[in-house]
Motif scaffolding. Structure first.
Motif, mmCIF file in Angstrom:
data_model
loop_
_atom_site.group_PDB
_atom_site.id
_atom_site.type_symbol
_atom_site.label_atom_id
_atom_site.label_comp_id
_atom_site.label_asym_id
_atom_site.label_seq_id
_atom_site.Cartn_x
_atom_site.Cartn_y
_atom_site.Cartn_z
ATOM 1 N N LEU B 58 0.826 -1.206 0.000
ATOM 2 C CA LEU B 58 0.000 0.000 0.000
ATOM 3 C C LEU B 58 0.862 1.258 0.000
ATOM 4 C CD1 LEU B 58 -2.787 -0.877 2.581
ATOM 5 C CD2 LEU B 58 -3.058 -0.556 0.127
ATOM 6 N N ALA B 59 1.970 1.212 0.733
ATOM 7 C CA ALA B 59 2.820 2.391 0.854
ATOM 8 C C ALA B 59 3.365 2.797 -0.513
ATOM 9 C CB ALA B 59 3.966 2.116 1.823
ATOM 10 N N VAL B 60 3.769 1.805 -1.318
ATOM 11 C CA VAL B 60 4.337 2.132 -2.628
ATOM 12 C C VAL B 60 3.263 2.761 -3.519
ATOM 13 C CG1 VAL B 60 5.582 1.231 -4.615
ATOM 14 C CG2 VAL B 60 5.990 0.267 -2.376
ATOM 15 N N ILE B 61 2.047 2.189 -3.488
ATOM 16 C CA ILE B 61 0.918 2.763 -4.234
ATOM 17 C C ILE B 61 0.676 4.207 -3.776
ATOM 18 C CG2 ILE B 61 -1.598 2.688 -4.444
ATOM 19 C CD1 ILE B 61 -0.816 0.509 -5.920
ATOM 20 N N GLY B 62 0.669 4.397 -2.449
ATOM 21 C CA GLY B 62 0.419 5.720 -1.886
ATOM 22 C C GLY B 62 1.470 6.724 -2.324
ATOM 23 N N MET B 63 2.721 6.280 -2.427
ATOM 24 C CA MET B 63 3.789 7.204 -2.834
ATOM 25 C C MET B 63 3.639 7.593 -4.297
ATOM 26 S SD MET B 63 7.127 5.938 -0.767
ATOM 27 C CE MET B 63 6.753 4.294 -0.244
ATOM 28 N N ALA B 64 3.188 6.656 -5.132
ATOM 29 C CA ALA B 64 2.938 6.990 -6.539
ATOM 30 C C ALA B 64 1.862 8.067 -6.608
ATOM 31 C CB ALA B 64 2.506 5.747 -7.317
ATOM 32 N N GLN B 65 0.843 7.910 -5.772
ATOM 33 C CA GLN B 65 -0.225 8.912 -5.748
ATOM 34 C C GLN B 65 0.296 10.225 -5.181
ATOM 35 O OE1 GLN B 65 -2.948 10.225 -7.006
ATOM 36 N NE2 GLN B 65 -4.232 8.500 -6.442
ATOM 37 N N MET B 66 1.116 10.156 -4.135
ATOM 38 C CA MET B 66 1.616 11.361 -3.487
ATOM 39 C C MET B 66 2.367 12.265 -4.455
ATOM 40 S SD MET B 66 4.602 11.776 -0.662
ATOM 41 C CE MET B 66 5.810 11.494 -1.939
ATOM 42 N N LEU B 67 3.208 11.652 -5.305
ATOM 43 C CA LEU B 67 3.988 12.451 -6.263
ATOM 44 C C LEU B 67 3.060 13.312 -7.106
ATOM 45 C CD1 LEU B 67 6.706 9.929 -7.454
ATOM 46 C CD2 LEU B 67 7.069 12.089 -6.262
ATOM 47 N N THR B 68 1.970 12.699 -7.589
ATOM 48 C CA THR B 68 1.031 13.456 -8.408
ATOM 49 C C THR B 68 0.359 14.553 -7.587
ATOM 50 O OG1 THR B 68 0.560 11.275 -9.305
ATOM 51 C CG2 THR B 68 -0.679 13.110 -10.202
ATOM 52 N N ILE B 69 -0.015 14.220 -6.360
ATOM 53 C CA ILE B 69 -0.703 15.208 -5.523
ATOM 54 C C ILE B 69 0.225 16.382 -5.191
ATOM 55 C CG2 ILE B 69 -1.928 15.585 -3.346
ATOM 56 C CD1 ILE B 69 -2.887 12.763 -3.389
ATOM 57 N N LEU B 70 1.517 16.105 -5.069
ATOM 58 C CA LEU B 70 2.476 17.180 -4.744
ATOM 59 C C LEU B 70 2.425 18.303 -5.781
ATOM 60 C CD1 LEU B 70 5.772 15.508 -3.486
ATOM 61 C CD2 LEU B 70 4.076 16.797 -2.188
ATOM 62 N N VAL B 71 2.202 17.943 -7.041
ATOM 63 C CA VAL B 71 2.103 18.987 -8.065
ATOM 64 C C VAL B 71 0.633 19.294 -8.369
ATOM 65 C CG1 VAL B 71 4.356 18.682 -9.132
ATOM 66 C CG2 VAL B 71 2.459 17.248 -9.853
ATOM 67 N N PHE B 229 4.884 13.511 -13.299
ATOM 68 C CA PHE B 229 3.941 12.499 -13.793
ATOM 69 C C PHE B 229 4.687 11.281 -14.345
ATOM 70 C CE2 PHE B 229 -0.562 13.333 -13.706
ATOM 71 C CZ PHE B 229 -0.662 14.672 -13.360
ATOM 72 N N ILE B 230 5.822 11.541 -15.012
ATOM 73 C CA ILE B 230 6.583 10.419 -15.570
ATOM 74 C C ILE B 230 7.146 9.545 -14.446
ATOM 75 C CG2 ILE B 230 8.624 9.768 -16.926
ATOM 76 C CD1 ILE B 230 8.118 12.257 -18.633
ATOM 77 N N ILE B 231 7.717 10.209 -13.421
ATOM 78 C CA ILE B 231 8.270 9.440 -12.298
ATOM 79 C C ILE B 231 7.149 8.665 -11.603
ATOM 80 C CG2 ILE B 231 9.497 9.579 -10.086
ATOM 81 C CD1 ILE B 231 10.719 12.203 -11.114
ATOM 82 N N ALA B 232 6.007 9.368 -11.396
ATOM 83 C CA ALA B 232 4.871 8.699 -10.751
ATOM 84 C C ALA B 232 4.409 7.526 -11.607
ATOM 85 C CB ALA B 232 3.727 9.687 -10.528
ATOM 86 N N GLY B 233 4.446 7.711 -12.929
ATOM 87 C CA GLY B 233 4.040 6.644 -13.844
ATOM 88 C C GLY B 233 4.949 5.437 -13.716
ATOM 89 N N ALA B 234 6.266 5.701 -13.656
ATOM 90 C CA ALA B 234 7.220 4.604 -13.522
ATOM 91 C C ALA B 234 6.963 3.841 -12.222
ATOM 92 C CB ALA B 234 8.643 5.149 -13.552
ATOM 93 N N LEU B 235 6.711 4.608 -11.156
ATOM 94 C CA LEU B 235 6.438 3.983 -9.859
ATOM 95 C C LEU B 235 5.141 3.172 -9.922
ATOM 96 C CD1 LEU B 235 7.675 3.808 -7.093
ATOM 97 C CD2 LEU B 235 6.419 5.843 -6.417
#
Lengths: 326, 349
Positions: B58-71, B229-235
């Motif tokens: 869950l944490a990894v999923i959450g971090m992918a989401q967090m990156l997008t939310i940061l921007v 978005f690209i980094i979040a996508g990779a994650l």
């Protein structure tokens, strides 16, 4: 320059993606059942499923098309663009009435809401067959399908028999509030009630999902030291639960009873991980409902309910089943 | 004066741990409720280990989401992108395939990064709000996954890939550490480094918290957003690999509940939807909260109809509580700033 490159990349991705889409599966497919030399199709029918994006309904359509081909029927198989949208199903039915089809076959996405559309068909003298899911009103020629309470009950009995009528069991339920999920669970519990020595330790939802099934089973394994069998509303939850049991080194002690017959379940039965599964036989549901409509249009009288027996597949008949699939 | 100031600083550091505080409250609640209702030992070592192992994914999923939310974005397409990339690369992941076990996962990550680029371009160049852009791509890629795969299930994944999620590293008593925990920690460290130690990281925070000021100070906000978005996508692609590794299979309908998990982990982790605020450790703790709640509901044997309801209520309560603590912290921070500035003025005078 970078902008242009990124745009080109995006376009290329879009192109690859959409070209695949057009060539492979347009959402509406016509199957004019003529195999070249036969006469023009005798009847025109519309077959409406709940969703074009669920493997079960794709199998139903496959069966329906096979029947259309055998019986020389012009069959239009459609599903709502938004999966499980009854509003769109109603629109499709209205369109079919305008097009003057001979029969409408619909798997209602909502048993209540679909009745208005069925009544419109009745007014237009177009017969309606509802496979799989019942409609709550309107005149329907026949309903063809497996009853979910019955499905759960049969699986529940198999589960209790698998542990010789004695032991601890857990249930993985489907999405809360979903009628299929609730009816199957009800059936399971009905069966368990008949075995005084079978203890239902726990029954909780895992939303028909693989990962949710795995998480729930991890929690069950954590809570209960003795689980003899695990029943489930569909195969995704079971396959997830099996992974959880494997990780806990407790696969051997638990008999898994499940529903649906996708490749992973079949492999599971072959390897002994899955004890037994049920098959709702979507292909037959599709095939028989087209055939039933054909018979009705030809003047046959049909019973209003046609139960398709649920087929139980376990290690004893898996080879025959696999052979029949190919 | 100094004593009071110290107290304030101490209080501030307490509020810094607001997410941990929420986690403790949730765990104590379930521990007490379980003691009273079921007699089950919720805080037993092995149950805690279960919770932590479940949280690592869950944490990894959450971090992918967090990156997008940061921007100042949100990504609804996470589950669909996982399904799409897994369906494209599924055959490469199988035990029966002769390709290197690295190929499939790398291809999934690459494809997902490309989709991240698509989401980013839709968001910045076409000015479509990310909610709508990813709402659209969510359907597009779920649909495509179905078209590619129909009802096939790819199962029996290569053991090397499965090791990522299921490898058991060591057991201390009844506490088992799975590889997924190690993977999660590595992602946490990499992302912390990216966000805290690189200029890109600083630019991401700055562009998120104040895009206008960032633009004026010479940062190309669009570029930063697209990169994020690209980094979040990779994650996101990596999440797909982990998911497939975890359940030993993938199909086109995999992980339809992803938005709930991803969004609630990020929100509970204290990531602000206003953008520019939130950190990786918060997400890790947010994931612990979600899995503690899920485990708690299971152990309490809450009837199925009530679980959905309770989950929603608990999420709102915890986010509210967390916000409240964070606001308290902000108040103290600004007061402290004021005090220290005054002290500076005095010393200057």
């Amino acid at each position: 320059m970078k902008k242009i490159i990124s745009l080109i990349l995006v376009m290329a991705l879009a192109l690859v993606v959409f070209s695949g889409c057009v060539s492979k599966a347009p959402p509406v497919e016509d199957t004019a059942g003529n195999s070249g030399d036969t006469a023009a199709p005798k009847y025109k029918m519309t077959f409406i499923v709940k969703s074009m994006a669920a493997s079960f309904f794709l199998d139903v359509i496959e069966g329906a098309k096979a029947a259309a081909k055998d019986l020389n029927i012009e069959l239009n198989c459609v599903g709502p663009e938004t999966p499980f949208s009854v509003e769109e199903q109603i629109q499709i039915i209205e369109q079919s009435i305008t097009d003057g089809v001979d029969g409408v076959i619909v798997i209602p996405a909502d048993s209540e809401a679909i009745t208005t559309a069925i009544e419109k068909c009745n007014d237009a003298n177009i017969p309606v067959v509802t496979p799989n899911t019942k409609a709550n009103g309107g005149d329907v020629v026949t309903w063809i399908g497996a009853d979910n309470v019955e499905v759960g009950y049969t699986l529940g009995k198999i589960m209790c028999e698998s542990i010789n009528g004695k032991g601890n069991v857990v249930l993985l339920e489907g999405t809360p509030g979903n009628s299929t999920a609730e009816e199957r669970t009800e059936g399971y519990k009905k069966a368990i009630d008949e075995y005084p020595d079978v203890v239902l330790l726990d029954s909780q939802p895992a939303n028909f999902e693989r990962e949710a099934g795995m998480t729930l089973m991890e929690n069950f394994l954590q809570m209960y030291d003795n689980i003899d069998a695990c029943g489930s509303g569909n195969k995704d939850m079971t396959m997830g639960a099996i992974e959880a049991a494997k990780n806990a080194n407790r696969l051997e002690e638990i008999k898994f009873i499940t529903f649906d017959t996708d490749e992973d379940v079949i492999a599971g039965i072959q390897s002994g991980e899955v004890f037994a599964t049920g098959n709702q036989d979507p292909f037959s549901q599709g095939y028989l409902s087209v055939a039933a409509m054909f018979a009705h249009l030809g003047g046959c009288r049909l019973p209003s309910i046609m139960h398709l027996p649920m087929k139980v597949i376990d290690s004893t008949n898996i080879d025959d089943f696999v052979a029949s699939q190919n | 004066m100094a004593g009071k100031n110290n107290l304030r600083i101490n209080l501030k550091s307490v509020y810094d741990f607001s997410t941990i505080f929420v986690l403790l409250v949730v765990m104590i609640f379930f521990a007490v409720a379980n003691k009273i209702i079921t007699g089950y030992d919720y805080l037993s070592v092995s149950n805690i280990a279960t919770i932590i192992n479940q949280a690592s994914f869950l944490a990894v999923i959450g971090m992918a989401q967090m990156l997008t939310i940061l921007v100042v974005g949100i990504n609804l397409s996470i589950g669909s992108v996982m399904a799409f990339s897994a369906m494209l690369c599924g055959p490469l992941l199988l035990e029966s395939s002769s390709y290197s076990p690295l190929l499939g996962p790398l291809a999934m990550i690459g494809i997902s990064a490309l989709i991240g680029l698509l989401n980013g371009v839709l968001n910045t160049k076409l000015k479509i709000p990310s909610f709508i852009a990813t709402f659209g791509t969510m359907f597009i890629f779920r649909g495509l996954a179905w078209i590619i795969a129909g009802n096939t299930v790819h199962f029996r994944i290569k053991p090397e890939i499965r090791f990522l999620a299921q490898g058991q590293i060591l057991s201390i008593g009844r506490f088992t550490i799975n590889m997924s925990i190690i993977v999660c920690i590595i992602v946490v460290i990499l992302l912390t480094f990216l966000l805290k130690k690189t200029t890109l990281g600083r630019k991401i925070y700055f562009s998120g918290s104040n895009p206008v000021a960032a633009e004026f100070s010479g940062i190309s906000v669009d570029k930063i957003v697209i990169t994020t978005f690209i980094i979040a996508g990779a994650l996101n692609g990596f999440c797909g690999v982990l998911y497939t590794a975890k359940v030993n299979a993938c199909d086109a309908s995999m992980y339809t509940g992803s938005h709930f998990d991803a969004v609630s982990v990020a929100l509970l982790g204290g990531v602000s939807l206003a953008g520019g605020s939130g950190n990786v450790w918060g997400c890790a703790i947010g994931a612990l909260i979600v899995s503690a709640i899920q485990n708690g509901l299971n152990t309490l044997q809450v009837p199925s109809e009530y679980q959905t309801l309770v989950l929603g209520v608990l999420i709102i309560l915890s986010v509210f509580f967390n916000d409240w603590l964070t606001n308290k912290k902000m108040d103290i921070t600004s007061e402290n700033d004021l005090i220290s500035r005054k002290e500076k003025d005095v010393s200057h005078a």
